[in-house]
Write a protein that holds these residues in place. Sequence first.
Motif, PDB file in Angstrom:
ATOM      1  N   GLY A   1      45.912  52.146  43.931  1.00  0.00           N
ATOM      2  CA  GLY A   1      46.601  52.711  45.090  1.00  0.00           C
ATOM      3  C   GLY A   1      47.093  51.602  46.000  1.00  0.00           C
ATOM      4  O   GLY A   1      47.818  50.695  45.567  1.00  0.00           O
ATOM      5  N   GLY A   2      46.658  51.661  47.264  1.00  0.00           N
ATOM      6  CA  GLY A   2      47.045  50.623  48.215  1.00  0.00           C
ATOM      7  C   GLY A   2      46.653  49.225  47.758  1.00  0.00           C
ATOM      8  O   GLY A   2      47.298  48.238  48.141  1.00  0.00           O
TER       9      GLY A   2
ATOM     10  N   LYS B   1      34.372  42.661  42.017  1.00  0.00           N
ATOM     11  CA  LYS B   1      34.448  44.057  41.565  1.00  0.00           C
ATOM     12  C   LYS B   1      35.754  44.738  41.976  1.00  0.00           C
ATOM     13  O   LYS B   1      36.260  45.619  41.262  1.00  0.00           O
ATOM     14  CB  LYS B   1      33.254  44.858  42.111  1.00  0.00           C
ATOM     15  CG  LYS B   1      33.277  46.285  41.609  1.00  0.00           C
ATOM     16  CD  LYS B   1      32.021  47.095  41.819  1.00  0.00           C
ATOM     17  CE  LYS B   1      32.254  48.478  41.213  1.00  0.00           C
ATOM     18  NZ  LYS B   1      31.332  49.491  41.690  1.00  0.00           N
TER      19      LYS B   1
ATOM     20  N   ILE C   1      51.073  60.703  47.403  1.00  0.00           N
ATOM     21  CA  ILE C   1      51.823  59.758  46.572  1.00  0.00           C
ATOM     22  C   ILE C   1      51.628  58.373  47.173  1.00  0.00           C
ATOM     23  O   ILE C   1      51.061  58.238  48.265  1.00  0.00           O
ATOM     24  CB  ILE C   1      53.321  60.140  46.479  1.00  0.00           C
ATOM     25  CG1 ILE C   1      54.033  59.929  47.819  1.00  0.00           C
ATOM     26  CG2 ILE C   1      53.491  61.580  45.979  1.00  0.00           C
ATOM     27  CD1 ILE C   1      55.558  60.038  47.722  1.00  0.00           C
TER      28      ILE C   1
ATOM     29  N   GLU D   1      49.370  48.144  45.560  1.00  0.00           N
ATOM     30  CA  GLU D   1      50.543  47.920  46.415  1.00  0.00           C
ATOM     31  C   GLU D   1      50.412  46.619  47.207  1.00  0.00           C
ATOM     32  O   GLU D   1      51.383  45.879  47.385  1.00  0.00           O
ATOM     33  CB  GLU D   1      50.713  49.114  47.360  1.00  0.00           C
ATOM     34  CG  GLU D   1      51.045  50.392  46.600  1.00  0.00           C
ATOM     35  CD  GLU D   1      50.996  51.638  47.465  1.00  0.00           C
ATOM     36  OE1 GLU D   1      49.910  51.931  48.022  1.00  0.00           O
ATOM     37  OE2 GLU D   1      52.014  52.323  47.603  1.00  0.00           O
TER      38      GLU D   1
HETATM   39  C1  HXC Z   1      37.256  54.785  50.898  1.00  0.00           C
HETATM   40  C2  HXC Z   1      36.168  54.103  49.010  1.00  0.00           C
HETATM   41  C3  HXC Z   1      37.396  53.957  48.328  1.00  0.00           C
HETATM   42  C4  HXC Z   1      38.598  54.242  49.037  1.00  0.00           C
HETATM   43  C5  HXC Z   1      35.810  53.417  46.981  1.00  0.00           C
HETATM   44  N1  HXC Z   1      35.220  53.764  48.144  1.00  0.00           N
HETATM   45  N2  HXC Z   1      37.127  53.530  47.072  1.00  0.00           N
HETATM   46  N3  HXC Z   1      36.108  54.517  50.290  1.00  0.00           N
HETATM   47  N4  HXC Z   1      38.467  54.656  50.324  1.00  0.00           N
HETATM   48  N5  HXC Z   1      39.787  54.100  48.490  1.00  0.00           N
HETATM   49  C6  HXC Z   1      33.789  53.771  48.444  1.00  0.00           C
HETATM   50  C7  HXC Z   1      33.074  54.913  47.773  1.00  0.00           C
HETATM   51  O1  HXC Z   1      33.208  56.089  48.553  1.00  0.00           O
HETATM   52  C8  HXC Z   1      31.663  54.418  47.768  1.00  0.00           C
HETATM   53  O2  HXC Z   1      31.096  54.543  49.046  1.00  0.00           O
HETATM   54  C9  HXC Z   1      31.830  52.923  47.526  1.00  0.00           C
HETATM   55  O3  HXC Z   1      33.190  52.620  47.912  1.00  0.00           O
HETATM   56  C10 HXC Z   1      31.656  52.527  46.093  1.00  0.00           C
HETATM   57  O4  HXC Z   1      32.526  53.311  45.291  1.00  0.00           O
HETATM   58  P1  HXC Z   1      32.031  54.126  44.011  1.00  0.00           P
HETATM   59  O5  HXC Z   1      33.034  55.211  43.791  1.00  0.00           O
HETATM   60  O6  HXC Z   1      30.611  54.514  44.140  1.00  0.00           O
HETATM   61  O7  HXC Z   1      32.158  53.000  42.894  1.00  0.00           O
HETATM   62  P2  HXC Z   1      32.415  53.212  41.328  1.00  0.00           P
HETATM   63  O8  HXC Z   1      31.617  54.377  40.809  1.00  0.00           O
HETATM   64  O9  HXC Z   1      32.233  51.878  40.713  1.00  0.00           O
HETATM   65  O10 HXC Z   1      33.969  53.659  41.206  1.00  0.00           O
HETATM   66  C11 HXC Z   1      34.980  52.744  41.587  1.00  0.00           C
HETATM   67  C12 HXC Z   1      36.333  53.473  41.699  1.00  0.00           C
HETATM   68  C13 HXC Z   1      36.200  54.659  42.677  1.00  0.00           C
HETATM   69  C14 HXC Z   1      36.779  53.986  40.326  1.00  0.00           C
HETATM   70  C15 HXC Z   1      37.354  52.459  42.188  1.00  0.00           C
HETATM   71  O11 HXC Z   1      35.570  54.188  43.867  1.00  0.00           O
HETATM   72  C16 HXC Z   1      37.504  55.281  43.055  1.00  0.00           C
HETATM   73  O12 HXC Z   1      38.096  56.068  42.280  1.00  0.00           O
HETATM   74  N6  HXC Z   1      37.993  55.011  44.271  1.00  0.00           N
HETATM   75  C17 HXC Z   1      39.226  55.579  44.792  1.00  0.00           C
HETATM   76  C18 HXC Z   1      40.401  54.993  44.093  1.00  0.00           C
HETATM   77  C19 HXC Z   1      41.667  55.615  44.611  1.00  0.00           C
HETATM   78  O13 HXC Z   1      41.910  56.828  44.460  1.00  0.00           O
HETATM   79  N7  HXC Z   1      42.473  54.819  45.281  1.00  0.00           N
HETATM   80  C20 HXC Z   1      43.714  55.282  45.853  1.00  0.00           C
HETATM   81  C21 HXC Z   1      43.448  55.582  47.296  1.00  0.00           C
HETATM   82  S1  HXC Z   1      44.812  56.363  48.033  1.00  0.00           S
HETATM   83  P3  HXC Z   1      29.768  55.431  49.288  1.00  0.00           P
HETATM   84  O14 HXC Z   1      29.582  55.349  50.760  1.00  0.00           O
HETATM   85  O15 HXC Z   1      30.090  56.771  48.766  1.00  0.00           O
HETATM   86  O16 HXC Z   1      28.732  54.703  48.479  1.00  0.00           O
HETATM   87  C22 HXC Z   1      45.831  55.147  48.449  1.00  0.00           C
HETATM   88  C23 HXC Z   1      47.048  55.714  49.085  1.00  0.00           C
HETATM   89  C24 HXC Z   1      48.023  54.781  49.660  1.00  0.00           C
HETATM   90  O17 HXC Z   1      45.625  54.006  48.281  1.00  0.00           O
HETATM   91  C25 HXC Z   1      49.071  55.557  50.372  1.00  0.00           C
HETATM   92  C26 HXC Z   1      48.811  57.013  50.538  1.00  0.00           C
HETATM   93  C27 HXC Z   1      49.434  57.639  51.742  1.00  0.00           C
END
Ligand code: HXC
Length: 257
Positions: A107-108, A59, A137, A111
């Motif tokens: 995101g990360g 996934k 960012i 990366e």
């Molecule tokens: C912490 C995360 C997470 C993340 C998912 N989860 N992504 N927890 N950090 N990046 C957790 C959710 O909170 C949830 O936990 C569980 O994983 C399942 O995720 P769901 O959202 O319920 O799954 P789904 O509906 O299938 O959606 C999948 C998804 C969504 C589209 C990938 O999870 C999502 O948008 N995640 C964030 C993606 C994102 O923005 N990534 C960039 C991060 S910033 P619970 O406990 O609630 O069930 C980054 C920055 C780097 O990487 C540098 C910045 C300084």
Amino acid sequence: PTYETLLVERTGRTALVTLNRPRVLNALSLKVMHEVVAATELLDRDPGVGCIVLTGSAKAFAAGADIKEMAPQGPVDMYLTDWFAAWDRLAQLRTPTVAAVAGFALGGGCELAMLCDVLLAADTAVFGQPEIKLGVIPGIGGSQRLTRAVGKAKAMELCLTGRIMDATEAERAGLVSRIVPAADLLDEARAVAETIAGMSLPIAMMAKEAVSRAFETTLAEGVRFERRLFHAAFATADQKEGMTAFIDKRPPKFQHR
Ligand code: HXC
């Protein structure tokens, strides 16, 4: 050693490192960062390892940095801990690395995949830099590596809108080397890793160093760097063996692998 957030498996001369926080889609906490770096650096020091595969789950390769861990942080603490800087060490590994990406690489996660040398995608893989939607960012090199990989127009669009691209678009843009059916991803990644690990290790390291240099310097300097390594390759027994084997019409038996 055993890890809290990873599984590490050795098969012959290849190693498979699997991110293992399925409940949070392999969110990249500092713990994950330190474990990935520690595990891969340990493998990197072992001349018995010729290639390292990094993968996630079906996934999610990784859905980004751990948002819950980052949310409360302030700039001084982040600066003092140099938050995410250790990820850079993955790009410094000398052993070739293969990212096997299925599902979310956001995101990360995107990366992290770009920190690896070869990027193989399952047809289920999706890539993006959605940090802007969180009010930040990219912080693990995404603005730089994505731009070098896919060019300015697409990198700007992805970083400014947070749009996610599918595997087909990622391949067309040059972000990934190949797309494979999701069910075959690990077998394909292992096969690529075994092929690389079957080459002369010092020569594979030189090839990696030379290609990596293209991202760091001018064309003229890069070509000079390549030429020096090319000349140095002739100091190895593996060059003699590789070329002799070709002339004798037999497979090479490389010493350093
Ligand atoms: C912490 C995360 C997470 C993340 C998912 N989860 N992504 N927890 N950090 N990046 C957790 C959710 O909170 C949830 O936990 C569980 O994983 C399942 O995720 P769901 O959202 O319920 O799954 P789904 O509906 O299938 O959606 C999948 C998804 C969504 C589209 C990938 O999870 C999502 O948008 N995640 C964030 C993606 C994102 O923005 N990534 C960039 C991060 S910033 P619970 O406990 O609630 O069930 C980054 C920055 C780097 O990487 C540098 C910045 C300084």
